[in-house]
Design a protein around this motif. Sequence first.
Motif, PDB file in Angstrom:
ATOM      1  N   LEU A 424       5.541   1.063  -2.638  1.00  0.00           N
ATOM      2  CA  LEU A 424       6.298   1.354  -1.429  1.00  0.00           C
ATOM      3  C   LEU A 424       6.659   0.061  -0.697  1.00  0.00           C
ATOM      4  O   LEU A 424       7.783  -0.094  -0.206  1.00  0.00           O
ATOM      5  N   TRP A 425       5.698  -0.859  -0.650  1.00  0.00           N
ATOM      6  CA  TRP A 425       5.948  -2.145   0.012  1.00  0.00           C
ATOM      7  C   TRP A 425       7.082  -2.886  -0.692  1.00  0.00           C
ATOM      8  O   TRP A 425       7.956  -3.469  -0.054  1.00  0.00           O
ATOM      9  N   GLY A 426       7.069  -2.855  -2.024  1.00  0.00           N
ATOM     10  CA  GLY A 426       8.118  -3.531  -2.775  1.00  0.00           C
ATOM     11  C   GLY A 426       9.487  -2.951  -2.488  1.00  0.00           C
ATOM     12  O   GLY A 426      10.472  -3.685  -2.315  1.00  0.00           O
ATOM     13  N   TRP A 427       9.562  -1.622  -2.431  1.00  0.00           N
ATOM     14  CA  TRP A 427      10.842  -0.984  -2.142  1.00  0.00           C
ATOM     15  C   TRP A 427      11.280  -1.246  -0.700  1.00  0.00           C
ATOM     16  O   TRP A 427      12.467  -1.439  -0.441  1.00  0.00           O
ATOM     17  N   ALA A 428      10.319  -1.267   0.223  1.00  0.00           N
ATOM     18  CA  ALA A 428      10.665  -1.562   1.616  1.00  0.00           C
ATOM     19  C   ALA A 428      11.207  -2.980   1.748  1.00  0.00           C
ATOM     20  O   ALA A 428      12.155  -3.232   2.507  1.00  0.00           O
ATOM     21  N   SER A 429      10.636  -3.925   0.997  1.00  0.00           N
ATOM     22  CA  SER A 429      11.100  -5.310   1.066  1.00  0.00           C
ATOM     23  C   SER A 429      12.514  -5.459   0.519  1.00  0.00           C
ATOM     24  O   SER A 429      13.228  -6.391   0.855  1.00  0.00           O
ATOM     25  N   LYS A 430      12.937  -4.518  -0.340  1.00  0.00           N
ATOM     26  CA  LYS A 430      14.303  -4.520  -0.879  1.00  0.00           C
ATOM     27  C   LYS A 430      15.266  -3.724  -0.002  1.00  0.00           C
ATOM     28  O   LYS A 430      16.450  -3.637  -0.315  1.00  0.00           O
ATOM     29  N   GLY A 431      14.760  -3.101   1.056  1.00  0.00           N
ATOM     30  CA  GLY A 431      15.606  -2.300   1.926  1.00  0.00           C
ATOM     31  C   GLY A 431      15.813  -0.880   1.447  1.00  0.00           C
ATOM     32  O   GLY A 431      16.647  -0.157   1.999  1.00  0.00           O
ATOM     33  N   LEU A 432      15.044  -0.450   0.446  1.00  0.00           N
ATOM     34  CA  LEU A 432      15.180   0.898  -0.085  1.00  0.00           C
ATOM     35  C   LEU A 432      14.346   1.905   0.702  1.00  0.00           C
ATOM     36  O   LEU A 432      14.517   3.113   0.540  1.00  0.00           O
ATOM     37  N   ILE A 433      13.412   1.424   1.495  1.00  0.00           N
ATOM     38  CA  ILE A 433      12.652   2.260   2.419  1.00  0.00           C
ATOM     39  C   ILE A 433      12.775   1.638   3.801  1.00  0.00           C
ATOM     40  O   ILE A 433      12.595   0.425   3.962  1.00  0.00           O
ATOM     41  N   THR A 434      13.106   2.457   4.789  1.00  0.00           N
ATOM     42  CA  THR A 434      13.203   1.994   6.169  1.00  0.00           C
ATOM     43  C   THR A 434      11.964   2.454   6.920  1.00  0.00           C
ATOM     44  O   THR A 434      11.510   3.592   6.751  1.00  0.00           O
ATOM     45  N   THR A 435      11.399   1.595   7.740  1.00  0.00           N
ATOM     46  CA  THR A 435      10.136   1.905   8.418  1.00  0.00           C
ATOM     47  C   THR A 435      10.278   1.837   9.929  1.00  0.00           C
ATOM     48  O   THR A 435      11.186   1.198  10.464  1.00  0.00           O
ATOM     49  N   THR A 436       9.332   2.517  10.593  1.00  0.00           N
ATOM     50  CA  THR A 436       9.126   2.334  12.023  1.00  0.00           C
ATOM     51  C   THR A 436       7.672   1.925  12.224  1.00  0.00           C
ATOM     52  O   THR A 436       6.814   2.264  11.417  1.00  0.00           O
ATOM     53  N   PRO A 437       7.365   1.184  13.283  1.00  0.00           N
ATOM     54  CA  PRO A 437       6.004   0.670  13.462  1.00  0.00           C
ATOM     55  C   PRO A 437       4.973   1.788  13.605  1.00  0.00           C
ATOM     56  O   PRO A 437       5.280   2.905  14.042  1.00  0.00           O
ATOM     57  N   GLY A 438       3.724   1.459  13.220  1.00  0.00           N
ATOM     58  CA  GLY A 438       2.620   2.377  13.438  1.00  0.00           C
ATOM     59  C   GLY A 438       2.360   3.326  12.290  1.00  0.00           C
ATOM     60  O   GLY A 438       2.867   3.177  11.182  1.00  0.00           O
ATOM     61  N   ALA A 439       1.538   4.353  12.610  1.00  0.00           N
ATOM     62  CA  ALA A 439       1.081   5.302  11.598  1.00  0.00           C
ATOM     63  C   ALA A 439       1.898   6.578  11.580  1.00  0.00           C
ATOM     64  O   ALA A 439       1.664   7.449  10.739  1.00  0.00           O
ATOM     65  N   GLU A 440       2.854   6.719  12.507  1.00  0.00           N
ATOM     66  CA  GLU A 440       3.662   7.934  12.561  1.00  0.00           C
ATOM     67  C   GLU A 440       5.128   7.554  12.640  1.00  0.00           C
ATOM     68  O   GLU A 440       5.521   6.694  13.443  1.00  0.00           O
ATOM     69  N   LEU A 441       5.946   8.183  11.794  1.00  0.00           N
ATOM     70  CA  LEU A 441       7.364   7.857  11.755  1.00  0.00           C
ATOM     71  C   LEU A 441       8.058   8.341  13.024  1.00  0.00           C
ATOM     72  O   LEU A 441       7.868   9.479  13.464  1.00  0.00           O
ATOM     73  N   ASP A 442       8.867   7.485  13.592  1.00  0.00           N
ATOM     74  CA  ASP A 442       9.693   7.866  14.738  1.00  0.00           C
ATOM     75  C   ASP A 442      10.926   8.581  14.186  1.00  0.00           C
ATOM     76  O   ASP A 442      11.822   7.948  13.604  1.00  0.00           O
TER      77      ASP A 442
END
Length: 599
Positions: A424-442
């Motif tokens: 998941l980290w690898g995909w997020a670093s490629k922009g394939l997963i978008t995140t929001t801070p913390g333990a719960e998705l905004d």
Amino acid sequence: MSAAAAVQVETPIVDRALDWVEDVLSNKRPSCKRAKQACKRFRADLKRAGTDQFPYVFDMEAAEHMCAFMEALPHIEGAWAARGETITLLGWQAFLISQIGGWRHMVTGVRRFRTAYVEVPRKNGKSTLLAGVGLYFLTVDGEPGAKVYSAAASTHQARIVFDAARVMALSGQVGGMALDEVLGLHVEEHKIKTGDPAALFQAVASQTKSKDGKNPHCAIVDELHEHEKRDVWDSMASALGAREQPLLIAITTAGYNTAGICYEQRKYLQRILDGTFEDDSYFGLIFEADEGDDPGDPIAWEKANPSLHAAKSLQYMQDEWKKAAASPAAMGEFLRKHLDIWTSVGASAIDMEGWRAGEDTSLRIEHFAGRRCYIGVDLATRHDPSSVVVVFPDESDPAKGPMTAFSWHCLPQKVVDAPGNEHLWGWASKGLITTTPGAELDLRLVEALVMQLCGHGADHDPRNEWGWGDLPAFDVEMVVYDAQFAQQMAATWDAAGILAVELRKRAANTNEPFNKLIAAVDDHRFLHDGNQVLTWMAGNTLLKQVPGGDYIFPTKLAPEDKIDGIDAAINALWPLCQAEEDDDSKERRSSFFASLGAT
């Protein structure tokens, strides 16, 4: 020793490897296409060796050194072990070892190959070979603080190679001396150590929390096809950078998860062998039956099993074939384990070959601006991704023509950073997963994405706080979403005039669109841009049938096998499965689908 004498060093084991190459390329030995390609690659590299474009040379003496070490190790099982015999490398094994040990940089002398991927059916001596490689890198390779890891999907699998090396070290004899004494080994239950206090050989499993922080000189990955997650491979591969000439080596049989890390490495090697991609640091061998071969033909058996008539008997293959021929359930196992043919039996409900046939990495979503489409949304806030999939039906034949899909996937940053989620980290670093801070998705992130796709981005998010401002707007016929977590955003969509329909997750609702997705993939009509996250989810998707009924619905094998993107795609396809409309007016469409959504 004179220079002339140095040139005349005898290399009988490497000569055996060269003879094997000659036999493969002259068709003296039945060999598959991929084995021939590996031999041709070797021949081609010899011709260009030592040039500015290819600064590597094949050091026969270095190759013989590694091969000779392997042949000093004892057999640990079967009749050979009972007779106290040492290993004799077969031609293909001598080729593999000599390639790893022999290719060197012409100036630095550093080994060329940093990664090796080998596919070969079971009972061809894989674990014994890997154990010898591990002991070599631990000891006589001369690496200060050499760390060798036997890594696998489970502790049991990781211990197979380690335990083989352990027994070799304890039972071997060299010149009348115990092998562990000659090599200066201290053999423990869970570690093998040397006189170098920083060096060790140990097993590491996928579930081990301490995979990161390793500094491997040699990482051995046994049966890579069993790895449902990519954490072991990625953590070992990323840790190689601290060493000058490390090796990451995997030897595996074929499997059925064509969306996993093993098949990914296989496809990468195929591109190298086909000549469509160049990576001089990557070595590979694939032994398999060729396409069109009769699975009951002993010639096909010999192509796939380079140790046939030696480590693997013809009688054993005949017995296994009889079982497979009598049972369709056993046939898939025979194809995978004895002919190295990848099958989808027992895995994805979605044909991954068909899925990959629909992949087109040149697709760009901006080329679809203004096009008619449907959006599917599957929501989660903590452990599962929230996924959004937009499907563009064929303009001339929306019901049965090809369709094109794009997807977005969102997760809390804490989930992405958690141990075991390196993929998941690898995909997020490629922009394939978008995140929001913390333990719960905004979930405002997802709300804003849908608003942007529907053409309301500027009004809803004028300062582009959620980062979707560059996406084009489309003629969105409908947004179909699951009920959980959607109350607030559904109200927002409704206020913006977007037709949003709640589709509850039950078999009666998902049966038709799930069948439509499966059929479109099978017919190569489901086109997509190759998004790695959605492909992973497709491979995780299993089919479950409602007891006593004809309905099917998507499910997964384990909680970590996410399928949310496929759920979203099913939602997006749902409108295309409903009754045909006899009125094109927006008002009739709205009332028609609104009534269906209430069911």
